[in-house]
Write a protein that holds these residues in place. Structure first.
Motif, PDB file in Angstrom:
ATOM      1  N   VAL A  52      -5.676  -3.169   3.820  1.00  0.00           N
ATOM      2  CA  VAL A  52      -5.572  -4.335   2.963  1.00  0.00           C
ATOM      3  C   VAL A  52      -4.511  -3.453   1.863  1.00  0.00           C
ATOM      4  O   VAL A  52      -4.620  -2.523   1.441  1.00  0.00           O
ATOM      5  CB  VAL A  52      -6.975  -4.655   2.468  1.00  0.00           C
ATOM      6  CG1 VAL A  52      -6.742  -5.749   1.268  1.00  0.00           C
ATOM      7  CG2 VAL A  52      -7.859  -5.331   3.497  1.00  0.00           C
ATOM      8  N   LEU A  53      -3.668  -4.646   1.725  1.00  0.00           N
ATOM      9  CA  LEU A  53      -2.571  -4.257   0.527  1.00  0.00           C
ATOM     10  C   LEU A  53      -3.345  -4.235  -0.917  1.00  0.00           C
ATOM     11  O   LEU A  53      -4.040  -5.003  -1.388  1.00  0.00           O
ATOM     12  CB  LEU A  53      -1.595  -5.646   0.677  1.00  0.00           C
ATOM     13  CG  LEU A  53      -0.354  -5.519  -0.068  1.00  0.00           C
ATOM     14  CD1 LEU A  53       0.718  -4.352   0.338  1.00  0.00           C
ATOM     15  CD2 LEU A  53       0.569  -6.682  -0.025  1.00  0.00           C
ATOM     16  N   GLN A  54      -2.780  -3.197  -1.468  1.00  0.00           N
ATOM     17  CA  GLN A  54      -3.468  -2.767  -2.763  1.00  0.00           C
ATOM     18  C   GLN A  54      -2.295  -2.858  -3.894  1.00  0.00           C
ATOM     19  O   GLN A  54      -1.181  -2.242  -3.654  1.00  0.00           O
ATOM     20  CB  GLN A  54      -3.988  -1.530  -2.748  1.00  0.00           C
ATOM     21  CG  GLN A  54      -4.828  -1.435  -1.558  1.00  0.00           C
ATOM     22  CD  GLN A  54      -6.566  -1.537  -2.030  1.00  0.00           C
ATOM     23  OE1 GLN A  54      -6.922  -0.769  -2.922  1.00  0.00           O
ATOM     24  NE2 GLN A  54      -6.767  -2.656  -1.489  1.00  0.00           N
ATOM     25  N   ALA A  82      -2.036  -8.024  10.917  1.00  0.00           N
ATOM     26  CA  ALA A  82      -1.864  -9.491  10.065  1.00  0.00           C
ATOM     27  C   ALA A  82      -0.769  -9.109   8.793  1.00  0.00           C
ATOM     28  O   ALA A  82      -0.093 -10.034   8.422  1.00  0.00           O
ATOM     29  CB  ALA A  82      -3.289  -9.906   9.556  1.00  0.00           C
ATOM     30  N   ASN A  83      -0.844  -8.039   8.340  1.00  0.00           N
ATOM     31  CA  ASN A  83       0.188  -7.769   7.237  1.00  0.00           C
ATOM     32  C   ASN A  83       1.567  -8.129   7.641  1.00  0.00           C
ATOM     33  O   ASN A  83       2.420  -8.492   6.719  1.00  0.00           O
ATOM     34  CB  ASN A  83      -0.045  -6.362   6.719  1.00  0.00           C
ATOM     35  CG  ASN A  83      -1.252  -5.888   6.209  1.00  0.00           C
ATOM     36  OD1 ASN A  83      -1.923  -6.922   5.505  1.00  0.00           O
ATOM     37  ND2 ASN A  83      -1.461  -4.666   5.949  1.00  0.00           N
ATOM     38  N   TRP A  84       1.840  -7.800   8.686  1.00  0.00           N
ATOM     39  CA  TRP A  84       3.424  -7.839   9.339  1.00  0.00           C
ATOM     40  C   TRP A  84       3.495  -9.546   9.571  1.00  0.00           C
ATOM     41  O   TRP A  84       4.680  -9.947   9.471  1.00  0.00           O
ATOM     42  CB  TRP A  84       3.508  -7.209  10.452  1.00  0.00           C
ATOM     43  CG  TRP A  84       3.774  -5.573  10.437  1.00  0.00           C
ATOM     44  CD1 TRP A  84       3.622  -5.162   8.933  1.00  0.00           C
ATOM     45  CD2 TRP A  84       4.068  -4.453  11.154  1.00  0.00           C
ATOM     46  NE1 TRP A  84       3.788  -3.810   8.884  1.00  0.00           N
ATOM     47  CE2 TRP A  84       3.968  -3.413  10.221  1.00  0.00           C
ATOM     48  CE3 TRP A  84       4.032  -4.554  12.518  1.00  0.00           C
ATOM     49  CZ2 TRP A  84       4.169  -2.092  10.851  1.00  0.00           C
ATOM     50  CZ3 TRP A  84       4.419  -3.102  12.961  1.00  0.00           C
ATOM     51  CH2 TRP A  84       4.233  -2.093  12.469  1.00  0.00           C
ATOM     52  N   LYS A  85       2.722 -10.177  10.007  1.00  0.00           N
ATOM     53  CA  LYS A  85       2.602 -11.642  10.349  1.00  0.00           C
ATOM     54  C   LYS A  85       2.636 -12.357   8.945  1.00  0.00           C
ATOM     55  O   LYS A  85       3.755 -13.124   8.750  1.00  0.00           O
ATOM     56  CB  LYS A  85       1.302 -11.878  11.035  1.00  0.00           C
ATOM     57  CG  LYS A  85       0.879 -13.466  10.746  1.00  0.00           C
ATOM     58  CD  LYS A  85       1.808 -14.356  11.634  1.00  0.00           C
ATOM     59  CE  LYS A  85       1.318 -15.781  11.663  1.00  0.00           C
ATOM     60  NZ  LYS A  85       2.044 -16.804  10.859  1.00  0.00           N
ATOM     61  N   ASN A  86       2.100 -11.898   8.150  1.00  0.00           N
ATOM     62  CA  ASN A  86       2.290 -12.477   6.537  1.00  0.00           C
ATOM     63  C   ASN A  86       3.773 -12.087   6.010  1.00  0.00           C
ATOM     64  O   ASN A  86       4.205 -12.937   5.634  1.00  0.00           O
ATOM     65  CB  ASN A  86       1.195 -11.913   5.447  1.00  0.00           C
ATOM     66  CG  ASN A  86       1.322 -12.337   4.277  1.00  0.00           C
ATOM     67  OD1 ASN A  86       1.367 -13.582   4.022  1.00  0.00           O
ATOM     68  ND2 ASN A  86       1.217 -11.635   3.149  1.00  0.00           N
ATOM     69  N   LEU A  87       4.219 -11.033   6.350  1.00  0.00           N
ATOM     70  CA  LEU A  87       5.680 -10.641   5.727  1.00  0.00           C
ATOM     71  C   LEU A  87       6.640 -11.172   6.538  1.00  0.00           C
ATOM     72  O   LEU A  87       7.535 -11.557   5.879  1.00  0.00           O
ATOM     73  CB  LEU A  87       5.608  -9.318   5.960  1.00  0.00           C
ATOM     74  CG  LEU A  87       6.699  -8.199   5.333  1.00  0.00           C
ATOM     75  CD1 LEU A  87       6.328  -8.605   3.743  1.00  0.00           C
ATOM     76  CD2 LEU A  87       6.362  -6.870   5.553  1.00  0.00           C
TER      77      LEU A  87
END
Ligand SMILES: *[C@@H]1O[C@H](CO)[C@@H](O)[C@H](O)[C@H]1NC(C)=O
Ligand SMILES: *[C@@H]1O[C@H](CO)[C@@H](O)[C@H](O)[C@H]1NC(C)=O
Ligand SMILES: *[C@@H]1O[C@H](CO)[C@@H](O)[C@H](O)[C@H]1NC(C)=O
Ligand SMILES: *[C@@H]1O[C@H](CO)[C@@H](O)[C@H](O)[C@H]1NC(C)=O
Length: 493
Positions: free
Chosen positions: A461-463, A73-78
């Motif tokens: 999770v991004l911190q 999901a982090n890459w989808k967001n990015l």
């Protein structure tokens, strides 16, 4: 002119010897638009950076490893697009479809670090894959020589996976004789394997009734012997209609120093794949790295989990993409026994950071990629272009090897970008770095960050706060400093 350039290089080298911290500039002229002379431009897939999951362990990654969903999901967001996934590997050729099986997958192993020698999967396996929002490639069994079972599995894959991109028929078939696979009784060589693939593609393609459904090839041994060009020469029109694209595997291996060397990565990618890619692209189809990572067999403990391997991951996927390899799927094997994995149950793997920097360069509206350097030095540059052909982002990489203060001062390279778009007053940049250099590991306390941020162990999770550097543009040029064993993503818009 040549003499003058040599003089500057020599002077630079002298200064570097005298003063280890001195800046010695590399200059890249940024093309004003896609197609401008002097570079080669690769059209970009919406999401060139993918993940491969070893067949037997895919359900566990999806249902029992918390980080998996968030890391994707982090890459989808990015980037705006879910990363593509591929499900396959050695255990696809040990798997049988069980129409009556209620489980995702059934197997037993003596030790949780082992991969099973045989397994059964049910319809739910494909339903689970169908719940993923990105494109899915599923690898099925050819080694066991039971085409009826494989056709039954393919029919379920087609109905249960709305985002099914392609089906593989066999994984690394050149190793079938060594693995004792029944289909390779008697003679087995590239010609026999190609004939087998073509026959299976024709039968399975017509049974599922869908054109452009096969990812062919899937060898690990180098082209041209085990390559797409030799198989394409044997394609029949019947098989041709089902072959969506070709795939190859690659595990370069070697020490961290060798792995992260930009010149080495360029020579690995271009030397192995340029000719095979060109042959497939001439036929109007894509070429992908269907399964790859740093070192074969789950990775090497002293190489694969390091920051140097993270920088390799970034440079390698960018180099492959710049040579018209449409997608690159980084393999993830046995959970708890996987040195090169980007994430696990307890800890992040450093390579996720390198891959994330590549996703940040390639996603979000980028349509073309060009390499700015000639591949002969430790210093790399890549530039992307938007849908209007304007330069969008640049990634700068200093691949000089540095492993902490014990290995001497960390050198700094100045990268000068010239020809920047008129009206651009400043650029923003995010740094991919680690204070201890190439051997840093997340699970050993290495402080690896991208734009000052980290991904939390166990959850992905991004911190932390986004740290963006801002540098003024003067007369359409800017100089940015990148330390040895570090990379910088520069935003031009
Ligand atoms: C989930 O992982 C744990 C830890 O390895 C394991 O004990 C458990 O059996 C797994 N559950 C499933 C459903 O795979
Ligand atoms: C999603 O991306 C935006 C920038 O596009 C960023 O500000 C935000 O922190 C990201 N969220 C997550 C959960 O990664
Ligand atoms: C798929 O996308 C939808 C809508 O964005 C989201 O709600 C859902 O959680 C996603 N599913 C998975 C498995 O990621
Ligand atoms: C990649 O494909 C593009 C467009 O098809 C072509 O212009 C370019 O030369 C190719 N790159 C290489 C390295 O062959």
């Amino acid at each position: 002119m040549a003499g003058k350039t040599t003089g500057i290089v020599a002077l630079c080298a002298t200064i570097l010897l005298l003063q280890a911290q001195s800046v010695c500039a590399v200059t890249f002229a940024i093309p004003s638009k896609t197609g401008a002379a002097g570079y080669t431009y690769a059209p970009l897939d919406p999401a060139p950076v993918g993940i491969s999951f070893e067949f037997f362990t895919f359900p566990s990654y999806m249902t029992n490893v918390t980080a998996t969903h968030q890391c994707l999901a982090n890459w989808k967001n990015l980037s705006g697009t879910w990363p593509p996934i591929r499900i396959g590997g050695t255990t696809q050729d040990r798997a049988s479809f069980g129409a009556a099986s209620e489980a995702y997958v059934t197997y037993s192993v003596a030790n949780p670090a082992d991969a099973p020698m045989s397994l059964t999967f049910g319809k739910r396996f494909m339903t689970l894959a169908g719940g993923y929002n990105g494109s899915v490639v599923v690898g099925l069994n050819r080694g066991k020589d039971n085409i009826e079972n494989t056709i039954a599995a393919a029919k379920v894959a087609v109905t249960e996976i709305p985002n099914l991109l392609a089906i593989e028929l066999g994984n690394e078939p050149e190793y079938y004789p060594k693995d004792g696979q029944p289909i390779a009784r008697g003679t087995w060589n590239p010609a026999v394997d190609a004939a087998s693939q073509i026959s299976w593609i024709t039968r399975l393609g017509s049974a599922v009734g869908r054109p452009n459904i096969i990812q062919a090839g899937n060898w690990n041994q180098a082209p041209p012997e085990w390559g797409a060009a030799q198989m394409m020469a044997r394609e029949t029109p019947q098989a041709r209609q089902y072959i969506r694209h070709y795939a190859h595997h690659n595990y370069p291996g070697g020490s961290v120093q060798k792995l992260q060397s930009h010149a080495q990565t360029v020579s690995n990618v271009r030397g192995l794949f340029d000719a095979d890619v060109a042959a497939v692209r001439r036929s109007g189809r894509e070429y992908v790295l269907g399964e790859t990572n740093s070192v074969s067999g789950g990775g090497a403990a002293n190489v694969s989990p390091t920051f140097g391997a993270a920088l390799w991951t970034m440079d390698y996927v960018l180099q492959a993409t710049s040579r018209n390899i449409s997608r690159t799927y980084f393999h993830h094997g046995t959970i708890g026994n996987c040195q090169y994995c980007f994430w696990g149950r307890y800890s992040m793997g450093a390579p996720y950071y390198g891959a994330t920097a590549a996703v940040a360069l390639l996603g979000g509206g980028a349509r073309h990629l060009a390499a700015l350097d000639n591949g002969n030095s430790a210093f790399a540059g890549y530039v992307t272009f938007d849908s209007e052909g304007r330069p969008l982002r640049v990634l700068l990489y200093n691949s000089e090897y540095w492993t902490g203060s014990g290995s001497g001062a960390r050198r700094v390279e100045g990268f000068t970008l010239t020809g920047l778009p008129g009206g651009l007053e400043r650029v923003r940049a995010k740094r991919l770095t680690s204070p201890g250099g190439a051997m840093d590991r997340v699970d050993r306390g290495g402080e690896i960050t991208f734009g000052g941020q980290k991904f939390q162990d166990g959850t992905c999770v991004l911190q932390g706060e986004d740290r963006v550097e801002v540098v003024s543009v003067v007369e359409a040029r800017v100089t940015l400093e990148v330390k040895a064993t570090e990379a910088l993503l520069v935003y031009l818009q």
